[in-house]
Each structure stands twice: as C-alpha cells, then as structure tokens.
Design a protein around this motif. Structure first.
Motif, PDB file in Angstrom:
ATOM      1  N   GLY A  20     -54.009 -33.517  20.505  1.00 14.99           N
ATOM      2  CA  GLY A  20     -53.107 -32.329  21.276  1.00 14.99           C
ATOM      3  C   GLY A  20     -53.525 -31.154  20.404  1.00 14.99           C
ATOM      4  O   GLY A  20     -52.338 -30.040  20.302  1.00 14.99           O
ATOM      5  N   CYS A  21     -54.424 -30.747  20.027  1.00 12.98           N
ATOM      6  CA  CYS A  21     -54.856 -29.791  19.149  1.00 12.98           C
ATOM      7  C   CYS A  21     -55.643 -28.692  20.116  1.00 12.98           C
ATOM      8  O   CYS A  21     -56.245 -28.951  21.232  1.00 12.98           O
ATOM      9  N   ALA A  22     -55.644 -27.260  19.777  1.00 16.80           N
ATOM     10  CA  ALA A  22     -56.342 -26.202  20.326  1.00 16.80           C
ATOM     11  C   ALA A  22     -57.279 -25.739  19.420  1.00 16.80           C
ATOM     12  O   ALA A  22     -56.876 -25.325  18.273  1.00 16.80           O
ATOM     13  N   ALA A  23     -58.564 -25.469  19.885  1.00 11.85           N
ATOM     14  CA  ALA A  23     -59.484 -24.937  19.017  1.00 11.85           C
ATOM     15  C   ALA A  23     -59.366 -23.651  18.879  1.00 11.85           C
ATOM     16  O   ALA A  23     -58.772 -22.760  19.696  1.00 11.85           O
ATOM     17  N   LEU A  24     -59.255 -22.790  17.697  1.00 14.33           N
ATOM     18  CA  LEU A  24     -59.212 -21.540  17.361  1.00 14.33           C
ATOM     19  C   LEU A  24     -60.722 -20.980  17.287  1.00 14.33           C
ATOM     20  O   LEU A  24     -61.524 -21.757  16.842  1.00 14.33           O
ATOM     21  N   ASP A  25     -60.879 -19.377  17.381  1.00 11.16           N
ATOM     22  CA  ASP A  25     -62.037 -19.112  17.028  1.00 11.16           C
ATOM     23  C   ASP A  25     -62.033 -18.818  15.528  1.00 11.16           C
ATOM     24  O   ASP A  25     -63.218 -18.324  15.092  1.00 11.16           O
ATOM     25  N   GLY A  26     -60.966 -18.614  14.921  1.00 15.67           N
ATOM     26  CA  GLY A  26     -60.784 -18.322  13.601  1.00 15.67           C
ATOM     27  C   GLY A  26     -59.432 -18.052  13.132  1.00 15.67           C
ATOM     28  O   GLY A  26     -58.454 -18.044  13.863  1.00 15.67           O
ATOM     29  N   LEU A  27     -59.478 -17.490  11.978  1.00 11.52           N
ATOM     30  CA  LEU A  27     -58.175 -16.951  11.496  1.00 11.52           C
ATOM     31  C   LEU A  27     -58.404 -15.402  11.048  1.00 11.52           C
ATOM     32  O   LEU A  27     -59.334 -15.123  10.359  1.00 11.52           O
ATOM     33  N   ALA A  28     -57.948 -14.443  11.895  1.00 10.72           N
ATOM     34  CA  ALA A  28     -58.043 -12.953  11.833  1.00 10.72           C
ATOM     35  C   ALA A  28     -57.305 -12.499  10.687  1.00 10.72           C
ATOM     36  O   ALA A  28     -56.275 -13.096  10.452  1.00 10.72           O
ATOM     37  N   THR A  29     -57.915 -11.713   9.943  1.00  9.30           N
ATOM     38  CA  THR A  29     -57.328 -10.926   8.678  1.00  9.30           C
ATOM     39  C   THR A  29     -56.844  -9.720   9.084  1.00  9.30           C
ATOM     40  O   THR A  29     -57.449  -8.648   9.818  1.00  9.30           O
ATOM     41  N   HIS A  30     -55.610  -9.295   8.450  1.00  7.81           N
ATOM     42  CA  HIS A  30     -54.958  -7.874   8.786  1.00  7.81           C
ATOM     43  C   HIS A  30     -54.479  -7.308   7.326  1.00  7.81           C
ATOM     44  O   HIS A  30     -53.806  -8.198   6.581  1.00  7.81           O
ATOM     45  N   ASN A  31     -54.876  -6.247   7.084  1.00  7.52           N
ATOM     46  CA  ASN A  31     -54.614  -5.336   5.937  1.00  7.52           C
ATOM     47  C   ASN A  31     -53.021  -5.653   5.694  1.00  7.52           C
ATOM     48  O   ASN A  31     -52.239  -5.401   6.631  1.00  7.52           O
ATOM     49  N   TYR A  32     -52.664  -6.034   4.296  1.00  2.52           N
ATOM     50  CA  TYR A  32     -51.441  -6.436   4.077  1.00  2.52           C
ATOM     51  C   TYR A  32     -50.911  -5.229   2.925  1.00  2.52           C
ATOM     52  O   TYR A  32     -51.617  -4.754   2.197  1.00  2.52           O
ATOM     53  N   THR A  33     -49.739  -4.622   3.534  1.00  2.60           N
ATOM     54  CA  THR A  33     -49.178  -3.574   2.903  1.00  2.60           C
ATOM     55  C   THR A  33     -47.944  -3.455   2.238  1.00  2.60           C
ATOM     56  O   THR A  33     -47.085  -2.854   1.806  1.00  2.60           O
ATOM     57  N   GLY A  34     -47.250  -4.883   2.381  1.00  8.47           N
ATOM     58  CA  GLY A  34     -45.868  -5.235   2.006  1.00  8.47           C
ATOM     59  C   GLY A  34     -45.666  -5.346   0.348  1.00  8.47           C
ATOM     60  O   GLY A  34     -46.728  -5.146  -0.512  1.00  8.47           O
TER      61      GLY A  34
END
Ligand SMILES: *[C@@H]1O[C@H](CO)[C@@H](O)[C@H](O)[C@H]1NC(C)=O
Ligand SMILES: *[C@@H]1O[C@H](CO)[C@@H](O)[C@H](O)[C@H]1NC(C)=O
Ligand SMILES: *[C@@H]1O[C@H](CO)[C@@H](O)[C@H](O)[C@H]1NC(C)=O
Ligand SMILES: *[C@@H]1O[C@H](CO)[C@@H](O)[C@H](O)[C@H]1NC(C)=O
Ligand SMILES: *[C@@H]1O[C@H](CO)[C@@H](O)[C@H](O)[C@H]1NC(C)=O
Ligand SMILES: *[C@@H]1O[C@H](CO)[C@@H](O)[C@H](O)[C@H]1NC(C)=O
Length: 232
Positions: free
Chosen positions: A210-224
């Motif tokens: 029951g899974c959905a294939a992803l194209d990947g894990l996107a990265t976002h600059n963390y500023t917290g």
C-alpha cells in the motif's frame, strides 16, 4: 539557447525563502540567467518529493524514532530534569545536517539509519547502535542538487496547510541499497498506526504494501532554533 520562458519564476520573499510565483512571466530584454547547481544547506528540513503528485509533494517528513510523512511538527522527547531547568530546545521541525545527521541536543547525539525492513529510523538517545543488517547513514544515500533556475515547487501546494512546506527545495536525497540492486523511497502505512504515513527505503527485505513511490526526500534550508529538540 535561452529558454527563459519555460523556467519557473521564483520570488524571494522578505524573509528570504524562495517561493513559486503565481504566474510564469516572459520577460524580454533581460540579461540571461546564470544557472548553477544549488548546494546542500548546512542545516535542513526534509519533505516528500514526488514530481507528479501535488497531494504528496511537499509533505513534511518528521523524525521521532521512525519518520512520519505529513506531520506538521516534530515528535521529540526531553527528560523532565532538563525541562525543569529550562534546557529543552523549542524547535518544532526535524532538522538534519551534512549526511543526514539528526540535530539534537542529547549528549552523544543520534544517528539516522535504514532498518532491515526498510524503515528509516533515528537511534535512541545516547546511542549510535543500529540493528544487525541495518544500513548506517553513510551507506546508500545520494544528494542531487536542483539547478538554481529550476528548483521545482508546486503551485498546487497547499500553503496554509501546516503539514506541507511549500518552499522551493535545493535538492533531494535518494536511497539505493548498497549491496543489492534495489532502492527507492516510499510513503507507506505506518508500522504502528495505520492512519499515519511512514518513510521507507527499499531494502532487500522491504515488503510493505500500500505504498506510494517517492522521487526522493527534498531538502529545505533550516533556520529555526538549532538543535531543534533534545532528542527525536
Ligand atoms: C540558509 O539560511 C541561512 C540563515 O538564514 C543563510 O545564511 C544561508 O545562506 C542559507 N543557505 C542556503 C543554501 O540557502
Ligand atoms: C506546531 O507548532 C506550532 C508552533 O509551536 C504550533 O503553533 C502548532 O499548534 C503546532 N501544530 C500541531 C499540529 O501540533
Ligand atoms: C523559542 O524560544 C525563543 C527564545 O526564547 C523564542 O524567541 C522563540 O519564539 C521560541 N520559539 C517557539 C517556536 O516557541
Ligand atoms: C549539476 O548537478 C547535476 C546532477 O547532480 C550534474 O549532473 C551536473 O554535472 C551538475 N552541473 C554542474 C555545473 O556542476
Ligand atoms: C484511525 O482513524 C480512525 C478513524 O478516524 C480512528 O477511529 C482510529 O482511532 C484511528 N487510529 C489510530 C491508531 O489513531
Ligand atoms: C514481511 O516480512 C516480515 C519479516 O520477514 C514478515 O514477518 C511479514 O509477514 C512480511 N509481510 C508481508 C506482508 O509479506
């Protein structure tokens, strides 16, 4: 050849986070864009990357033992003795550094790994020990940059929904099991809560359904606040 009319337009908002413009405009008589590959931010959050599915793309991926997809805030732990002394960080997001190193305050730190069944997990506090047959963080992962001119972000991304981060990512991680010819990242029903969605990587023993294939894990600059949590 210039293809400026096909390139998504990004606005840099006042707080510095690039975001998709509402419309793609063709601007003539502008100097050509100088495109380069983005670099991995020193600290980053992760979202599900799935180009052709706006319901999954941009969903936040939060640590807390396993990684849960589409959860607004991090799952974290801080011991009561630290809490009483006011020493618990107050971050709300899962933040990683370098090669998928989970940022936490706990002495000795924590480590990301891919379990034998493919579940992507973080070690318990004070521990870097992973189960036999699991892949440590330094095996199997590759980060691919997006071009600074073409970093994808979806216009359909629901900006007001806290489960999503609709900012433009710099690039994305993919996984390939190092000793076998299998790989890929998947959003699957969670092991311990069928209502939640959990991140898996395809290992030889992966058998979730029951899974959905992803194209990947996107990265976002963390500023917290950094680290965001005492422990995941
Ligand atoms: C990430 O954010 C920090 C702090 O705002 C900034 O100094 C840095 O340039 C940003 N990095 C990237 C890759 O955007
Ligand atoms: C997530 O954290 C923010 C900031 O602390 C808070 O306002 C919000 O209520 C939290 N959301 C959930 C679903 O816990
Ligand atoms: C965390 O604490 C800092 C410093 O006390 C404060 O400025 C910030 O607003 C707090 N953040 C959250 C999400 O509560
Ligand atoms: C940009 O990144 C892509 C994907 O990793 C790579 O194929 C390409 O060679 C890189 N381009 C430059 C100029 O570094
Ligand atoms: C899953 O959702 C159903 C329907 O909303 C609810 O009855 C059930 O308690 C939920 N299960 C868990 C483990 O949260
Ligand atoms: C998946 O593998 C585990 C461990 O080998 C096994 O216990 C489980 O029954 C398998 N599940 C399916 C759906 O085949």
């Amino acid at each position: 050849m210039l293809v400026t009319s096909l390139v998504p337009v990004f606005l840099v908002l006042a707080h510095g986070i690039p975001s998709c413009a509402a419309a793609v405009t063709h601007v003539a008589n502008r100097p050509s864009r100088h495109c380069s590959n983005n670099t991995l931010p020193s600290q980053y959050t992760i979202t599900a990357y799935k180009k052709d599915d706006a319901t999954i793309n941009g969903l936040k991926v939060q640590g807390g033992g396993a990684f849960i997809i589409g959860q607004a805030n991090v799952s974290s732990y801080c011991p009561s003795v630290v809490q009483e002394s006011g020493g618990c960080p107050n971050g709300t997001q899962t933040a990683l550094a370098g090669s998928l190193y989970p940022l936490s305050l706990v002495p000795g730190g924590q480590e990301l790994y891919v379990d034998v069944n493919g579940a992507v997990r973080i070690t318990v506090q004070h521990s870097h020990s992973i189960p036999p047959g699991a892949y440590p963080y330094y095996l199997g992962w590759t980060w691919t940059p997006f071009s600074s001119c073409a970093s994808p972000c979806s216009r359909e991304c629901p900006r007001d929904d806290p489960r999503y981060d609709c900012g433009a990512p710099e690039g994305y991680w993919t996984f390939k099991s190092p000793d076998e010819d299998v790989g890929g990242l998947y959003a699957c029903p969670a092991e311990y809560n069928a209502n939640a969605t959990q991140l898996f990587a395809r290992t030889p023993a992966f058998n979730q359904t029951g899974c959905a294939a992803l194209d990947g894990l996107a990265t976002h600059n963390y500023t917290g606040p950094s680290p965001p949590v005492w422990a995941y």
